[in-house]
Design an enzyme around this catalytic site. Structure first.
Site, mmCIF file in Angstrom:
data_model
loop_
_atom_site.group_PDB
_atom_site.id
_atom_site.type_symbol
_atom_site.label_atom_id
_atom_site.label_comp_id
_atom_site.label_asym_id
_atom_site.label_seq_id
_atom_site.Cartn_x
_atom_site.Cartn_y
_atom_site.Cartn_z
ATOM 1 N N ASP A 35 0.825 -1.213 0.000
ATOM 2 C CA ASP A 35 0.000 0.000 0.000
ATOM 3 C C ASP A 35 0.859 1.264 0.000
ATOM 4 O OD1 ASP A 35 -1.320 -2.286 1.122
ATOM 5 O OD2 ASP A 35 -2.934 -1.001 1.829
ATOM 6 N N HIS A 79 -1.124 4.498 -0.429
ATOM 7 C CA HIS A 79 -2.135 5.344 0.218
ATOM 8 C C HIS A 79 -1.846 6.841 0.129
ATOM 9 C CE1 HIS A 79 -5.245 2.775 1.694
ATOM 10 N NE2 HIS A 79 -4.394 1.954 2.286
ATOM 11 N N ASP A 121 -4.130 -0.276 -3.344
ATOM 12 C CA ASP A 121 -4.266 0.848 -2.399
ATOM 13 C C ASP A 121 -3.226 1.923 -2.675
ATOM 14 O OD1 ASP A 121 -6.358 -0.579 -1.365
ATOM 15 O OD2 ASP A 121 -5.698 -0.483 0.712
ATOM 16 N N ASP A 178 -6.213 7.238 -1.425
ATOM 17 C CA ASP A 178 -7.031 7.390 -0.208
ATOM 18 C C ASP A 178 -6.164 7.580 1.035
ATOM 19 O OD1 ASP A 178 -9.617 7.415 -1.190
ATOM 20 O OD2 ASP A 178 -9.892 5.258 -1.013
ATOM 21 N N ARG A 179 -6.774 8.271 2.005
ATOM 22 C CA ARG A 179 -6.144 8.617 3.288
ATOM 23 C C ARG A 179 -5.040 9.654 3.115
ATOM 24 N NH1 ARG A 179 -7.594 6.524 8.048
ATOM 25 N NH2 ARG A 179 -8.898 4.680 8.072
ATOM 26 N N ASN A 182 -8.552 -2.811 -2.298
ATOM 27 C CA ASN A 182 -9.919 -2.509 -1.869
ATOM 28 C C ASN A 182 -10.211 -1.009 -1.875
ATOM 29 O OD1 ASN A 182 -8.132 -2.423 0.553
ATOM 30 N ND2 ASN A 182 -10.019 -1.881 1.628
ATOM 31 N N HIS A 183 -9.148 -0.176 -1.953
ATOM 32 C CA HIS A 183 -9.374 1.272 -2.028
ATOM 33 C C HIS A 183 -9.462 1.786 -3.460
ATOM 34 C CE1 HIS A 183 -9.423 3.026 2.063
ATOM 35 N NE2 HIS A 183 -8.907 1.846 2.366
ATOM 36 N N HIS A 186 -3.946 -8.233 -3.338
ATOM 37 C CA HIS A 186 -3.968 -7.196 -2.307
ATOM 38 C C HIS A 186 -4.427 -7.738 -0.956
ATOM 39 C CE1 HIS A 186 -4.214 -3.283 -0.458
ATOM 40 N NE2 HIS A 186 -5.419 -3.598 -0.035
ATOM 41 N N ARG A 239 -13.045 -6.979 9.291
ATOM 42 C CA ARG A 239 -13.407 -5.806 8.488
ATOM 43 C C ARG A 239 -14.877 -5.799 8.104
ATOM 44 N NH1 ARG A 239 -8.405 -3.736 6.295
ATOM 45 N NH2 ARG A 239 -6.720 -5.225 6.550
ATOM 46 N N HIS A 255 -2.448 -4.732 2.369
ATOM 47 C CA HIS A 255 -3.757 -4.546 3.007
ATOM 48 C C HIS A 255 -3.739 -4.255 4.505
ATOM 49 C CE1 HIS A 255 -8.082 -4.821 2.938
ATOM 50 N NE2 HIS A 255 -8.192 -6.054 3.407
#
Length: 491
Positions: free
Chosen positions: A233, A235, A262, A265-266, A294-295, A343, A391, A418
């Site tokens: 990730d 991110h 990923d 995001d964030r 998943n993002h 991922h 999750r 992840h």
């Protein structure tokens, strides 16, 4: 840590006091952003006194910070069961529902609070904001980017976009990404400048066209004496991405990379990350690989900032085009028929083969169950067998599940991402399940190292390089996230 079923009943004064002390200790861990430590202590407090709604609500927000949405939802519901008037628990549950894309269920929680507290202006504000999101999503669905008859990429008129005379940033050459463009772009972004929208749209259109030609499971061949790098990730942590390239060399035909989902995001430099990665994908299509995470999905992008960032830096139609592009990202990669990289993780079924992954129709938002969902969302667990996911999506799988999958498919091990890991990576299941996470000091709060994996084609033995976060311009993580969601997850 799994949330256990607690048996409620009379609790001694001594246990009540001990539980309160544990809660106060947990609160200190929470303030230091040590959410795992906080969860452990809140759990001990619950064991002493399972009748206190605050303990569950506090554990819920800790789990939200770790993206353990399933656990967060369970705890918030338990807090509500214990104290139906506890407003904060409804807000926690609403945040968990929103994280899982269940906006109408979140709205119900806000609606309940406004009914029991009709004069609470804050509750009314949250209800109205959530209602706006629900209506906006309903409208988006009506003109949906998931509608297969609609093709944003084909509707973009690049010829109508002019390059202004005062634009002095990177330029495509004859409409193509070159090494000069990619390196100029990285420096341009380092200086917090913006790529011209015409070039940005062209990159997205070209990436989509290429990805449409790829299978859901991409086979990668690495020569015996060649190095290959796998990153986890990112991110939106652009300056840490630059640091990976500084440590390990720029991508090239002799320095191939796989980025394992990923990308966005964030972190609040997600646009910079994704256009840099897509530029290298176009420059070296057979030596630079990207898996969907998943993002790379519309619900996550809506909540965690990417959609807001693209809209702020460019336009809402570009955010829709990103969704269209992400739908075509491969779901997994197999290196030399021996190492599978995805991922999230493995499956709730025992009989999944590599051909099953190859045959997944991926051009869509991930469903809530099945192979595609689990590739993006699942996590390993130390105990045997399978468990429901912390999750709330995917599953948790044990070492026996990993071994059986590897034997069935003649593989040596799997690599997944992840999950934040303190050292940037973790070996689980006797080294057969490796997690790599490449965003150090995740969200400027977690103090974790980042890592990447290098191997050669001959033995595919994983080697780990770890690194600390590097300084970045002062833009907070989640700066572009949905404002209501940010409030719920920070309060």
């Amino acid at each position: 840590m799994a949330n256990t079923e607690e048996i409620t009943g009379p609790v001694s004064q001594e246990d009540i006091e001990a539980a309160e002390k544990l809660k106060n200790e947990a609160n200190e861990y929470f303030k230091k952003q040590d959410y795992n430590g906080a969860i452990e202590l809140y759990t001990k407090a619950i064991e002493k006194n399972p009748n206190n709604a605050v303990f569950y609500a506090n554990r819920s927000i800790s789990n939200l910070r770790l993206e353990n949405f399933g656990y967060a939802l369970t705890d918030a519901s338990k807090a509500i069961e214990l104290d139906k008037a506890y407003t904060k628990a409804y807000y926690r549950r609403a945040a968990a529902h929103m994280s899982l894309g269940k906006y109408k269920l979140a709205l119900k929680d806000f609606e309940y609070v406004t009914k029991v507290r009709p004069n609470d202006q804050d509750a009314k504000l949250k209800y109205n904001e959530c209602n706006k999101i629900v209506k906006k999503i309903a409208f988006e669905k009506a003109i949906s980017v998931d509608n297969m008859d609609m093709n944003i990429a084909n509707s973009i008129n690049l010829d109508a976009m002019t390059i202004e005379d005062d634009y002095n940033g990177p330029a495509l050459e004859d409409g193509k990404v070159t090494l000069k463009f990619a390196t100029d772009l990285m420096e341009h972004y380092r200086q917090q400048k913006k790529l011209h929208k015409k070039y940005a749209y062209k990159i997205l259109i070209d990436v989509k066209a290429y990805l449409q030609t790829q299978p859901s499971l991409v086979d990668i061949k690495v020569a015996d004496n060649q190095k290959f790098t796998v990153c986890g990730d990112i991110h939106g942590q652009y300056y840490d991405l630059l640091n990976i390239f500084a440590l390990n060399g720029l991508p090239s035909e002799t320095n191939p990379y796989l980025f394992n989902g990923d990308f966005v995001d964030r972190g609040s430099f997600s646009v910079e990350c994704i256009f840099t990665l897509f530029s290298f994908k176009l420059l070296y299509p057979d030596h630079f690989f990207m898996s969907r995470g998943n993002h790379e999905t519309i619900d996550m992008n809506r909540m965690y900032g990417f959609r807001g960032e693209v809209t702020a830096k460019y336009t809402s139609p570009m955010a829709d085009l990103f969704t269209e592009v992400y739908n075509w990202l491969p779901l997994a990669h197999c290196i030399n028929n021996r190492v599978l990289v995805m991922h999230g993780g493995l499956f709730s079924r025992d009989d999944v083969t590599l051909d099953d992954i190859r045959n997944v129709e991926r051009n869509k938002q991930p469903p809530e169950e099945g192979i595609m969902c689990e590739l993006l969302w699942s996590d390993p667990q130390p105990m045997l067998g399978r468990s429901p996911s912390k999750r709330g999506v995917g599953c948790q799988f044990g070492p026996d599940v990993t071994n059986a999958f590897l034997q069935r498919n003649n593989l040596d091990y799997i690599i997944r991402s992840h999950e934040v890991k303190n050292e940037g990576y973790e070996l689980a299941h006797d080294g057969k399940c490796i997690t790599v996470f490449s965003a150090p000091n995740y969200c400027d709060t977690m103090a974790n190292l980042g890592a990447f994996i290098t191997m050669n084609g001959k033995d595919l033995k994983p080697n780990f390089t770890t690194y600390e976060a590097v300084p970045h311009p002062y833009v907070k993580p989640m700066a572009y996230a949905n404002s209501l969601f940010s409030i719920l997850c920070q309060s």
